[in-house]
Structure formats: C-alpha cells, structure tokens
Design an enzyme around this catalytic site. Structure first.
Site, short mmCIF file in Angstrom:
data_model
loop_
_atom_site.label_atom_id
_atom_site.label_comp_id
_atom_site.label_asym_id
_atom_site.label_seq_id
_atom_site.Cartn_x
_atom_site.Cartn_y
_atom_site.Cartn_z
N ARG A 284 43.14 40.90 40.76
CA ARG A 284 42.53 42.15 41.24
C ARG A 284 41.00 42.09 41.21
O ARG A 284 40.34 43.09 40.93
CB ARG A 284 43.03 43.36 40.43
CG ARG A 284 44.53 43.55 40.44
CD ARG A 284 45.09 43.81 41.83
NE ARG A 284 46.53 43.73 41.82
CZ ARG A 284 47.23 42.64 42.13
NH1 ARG A 284 46.61 41.54 42.51
NH2 ARG A 284 48.54 42.65 42.10
N SER B 204 48.60 52.26 41.85
CA SER B 204 48.43 51.90 40.44
C SER B 204 47.01 52.26 40.00
O SER B 204 46.04 51.73 40.53
CB SER B 204 48.67 50.41 40.24
OG SER B 204 49.99 50.07 40.62
N GLU C 289 41.78 50.76 38.10
CA GLU C 289 41.75 49.90 39.29
C GLU C 289 40.92 50.50 40.41
O GLU C 289 40.16 49.79 41.07
CB GLU C 289 43.18 49.63 39.76
CG GLU C 289 43.26 48.62 40.89
CD GLU C 289 44.68 48.13 41.14
OE1 GLU C 289 44.97 47.77 42.28
OE2 GLU C 289 45.49 48.11 40.19
#
Length: 370
Positions: free
Chosen positions: A179, A258, A362
């Site tokens: 990520r 998420s 995130e």
C-alpha cells in the site's frame, strides 16, 4: 533516472488543451465516496493530459496549494474544505495492444477491470469493484484478494512538478511496497497521467488464485486458475457482502473501503503482540499472521478492531463502523468529517490499549489528522 516522454503525434489531437471547467467555492463532498468535506476555493476539472499539466503548472507557478482528486475513494477532507485549487482529473483513455494495456488516469478503475476480463486478459480481475480512478492505483499500490497492481504495472507516465516535464517511470522506479509507492512517499512531486500494464493471455482463465478466501469461494485450491468472468463475479460478491462495492442506497458503502492498513510487525513486536493477545483472549487465542518479508509479520487490522471490542455497526453517532465489515468506517448520511475522525481516533486508541499495536489510516487526510 525517469525518461522524458512525448506523446506521439497521432495522439496529440485527443489531448489538445481546451478551456478547463472552473468553479469557485465548490463543494467537495460529492466528489468523495465518504460524501464528506468542505468546499474548495477553486475546483478545476481537466479532461486531457494537457489540461492537467496546465492546471498543475499554473498552481505551482502561483504558489497555490494544490489537491489532486480522481475518484475520491481514498480521501478524507476536513469540514473546512481546501483553501486552494482542487484539480479533478477526468481524463479518459483505454488502449489495448495485445496484452499491453494503457489507462488514462481518469478512467474508472472498476470499468477498466471489466473490459480486461471481457478481452480475456488476466492479471487484475481480482481487483474488480474497487472504487476510484486508474491514476490512483499506483499511488496506493492498490490490492485485494491476492492481487496488487504492482505485479502488472510496467510504466507510469507522470508530470514531474519539480523538473516541469512529463516522465515515464518503470515499475521498479515506482518503488512499490505494501500500500505504498514513490508517489505516496513524495505526494507533491508527481501527478499521474497514464498507467501501463502487462496482462496475461491465459486462454480465458484467471491468474493463479492467491488468496485463501477467494479460493474457498471459488471451490478451488490455491494456485489454480478459473474462468476470468467467474473470478471477477466471485470477487464482486465477496466485496458486496462486506459493503465494499459502491451503492448510493447503502450507507455501508459511504466509506473509503478499508480505513486502516494491516499492521506489519517485526519479530520482536509480534512476540509482544502475541503476549497481549494471550493475556486478553486466553492462551489458546492466535492472531492472524502472514509472512511479510525478512523478520516481518503482517496481521489483520479487521481482527484487531473486532477483538478490541469495535464490532460491526459500532457507534451511536452519524459515523459508525460498517454493519458488514469492521475495517470500514462509514457515514450514515448526516456525518461530518469530525464525526468520522472521532470514531477513527477511538478505534486507534482502543486497539493500542488492547494489543499495543498502532493502526495506520489508509485514506489520505486533507486539512485534518487522525
């Protein structure tokens, strides 16, 4: 060093600079999947690469704060909005040459995945249903259900704001990790214009299934292949069951998907964490653990959140945990960004108190901090 890139003459007509669409004091909430955030002092919508470059250059020359928005699926914008120029990238372009795919940054990602499946090409089929634009995928190294875009991205064409030129970066130069990427590390250095992928012609079959939940849902073993459409449809069903496919009528999808990344712990950190798990949940309890490189272990943020007491639907206000998945924080329809941040902070504090692990958000935050 990244190589300079010039568009072929055959493409110049489609990317000729035309007047961009400009709004002042423009609402930003409708441009995000959270549907949260105050207004932009100035909102510019660009529909060609040339327009994108011109808008970025103009803002940089004026010393103007600049925020780039694609699909808005990974943004948390403060209630006060953004005191500067917001550039919405709305470019379009889907070009297939054999197994080579080039996407304009503004292409809707989920639609592009569908078109590659229809073209019988494998490599991104398990990324179906992920909201947002193609240009955002290399920034976040978007991944799900055993696939990451870093496995198929060969090049990213970007505008270098420092060198003031269009450059082409190889997949290796993008410095992908979990990520994360060069673009996330240096958010003010590049603006993604185009993304190039190398897909696979496997005779209408998917890439080898690399995620246990997907394999179970498909009824196959890890590493097996299935028809592409079957893989895509199965992933869409899995995502929908967790509220991860956009639906304007379903507030569980008024989210950024998420909200926290899965923590990656060193061996020492994981041993301490395991001790906290045994202390809190009993000696037989075991947290999810996945290899994450030399001396590193990844665990599950969703598991941490649930076991810390933040179960599905948690919350009494207008911002709550999704009723379908503990990893998604949601706007129930009347939330403010501060409502959302309050919930996020409560979860982070609670998880750390329970297990000694600090969750990291995130989505990108603009004008606010968790």
């Amino acid at each position: 060093m990244p190589g300079a890139f010039a568009f072929p003459p055959s493409q110049s007509k489609a990317r000729t600079l035309v007047p961009v669409h400009v709004l002042h004091d423009a609402p930003l909430a409708p441009l995000t999947t959270f549907r949260l955030g105050g207004p932009a002092r100035r909102l510019v919508t660009a529909t060609s690469d040339a327009e994108v470059i011109a808008a970025v250059g103009e803002a940089d020359a004026a010393g103007e704060p600049l925020l780039i928005v694609g699909g808005g699926s990974n943004l948390v914008i403060g209630d006060k909005g953004f005191d500067g120029t917001v550039l919405r990238i709305a470019t379009r372009g889907f070009e297939l040459d054999g197994t080579r795919l080039e996407l304009a940054a503004g292409e809707v990602w989920s639609d592009a995945v569908t078109r590659t499946v229809d073209a019988r090409l494998a490599g991104i089929e398990c990324l179906a249903g992920i909201p947002g634009s193609a240009g955002a995928t290399p920034i976040q190294n978007v991944g799900a259900y055993g696939q990451d875009v870093s496995a198929t991205i060969t090049e990213v064409v970007a505008y270098d704001r420092v060198g003031r030129q269009v450059v082409t970066l190889t997949g290796e130069q993008c410095d992908f990790s979990y990520r994360h990427s060069l673009f996330k590390k240096r958010p003010d250095a590049y603006v993604v214009l185009r993304v190039r992928f190398a897909l696979e012609d496997a005779g209408g079959l998917s890439a080898p299934i690399a995620y246990e939940q997907t394999a179970r849902a498909l009824g196959v073993g890890m590493g097996e292949r299935v028809p592409l459409a079957h893989a895509r449809e199965t992933v869409l069903r899995l995502r929908a069951s967790k509220g991860m496919v956009l639906d304007p009528e379903d507030h569980d999808t008024w989210s950024a998907g998420s909200f926290f990344t899965n923590p990656i712990l060193t061996n020492e950190e994981f041993a301490a964490f395991a001790g906290r798990v045994a202390e809190r949940l009993g000696p037989e309890a075991q947290a999810p653990a996945f290899p994450a490189g030399d001396g590193l272990t990844k665990t599950s943020a969703a598991w941490l959140i649930d076991k810390a007491g933040f179960t599905k639907g948690y919350g009494a206000g207008p911002a709550r945990i999704s009723t379908k998945h503990t990893l998604a924080l949601t706007n129930r329809g009347a939330a403010t960004t501060e409502d959302l941040l309050g919930l996020a902070r409560e979860v982070v504090t609670g998880v750390h108190a329970a297990f000694g692990v600090t969750l990291v958000n995130e989505p990108v935050t603009v004008g606010v901090e968790i």
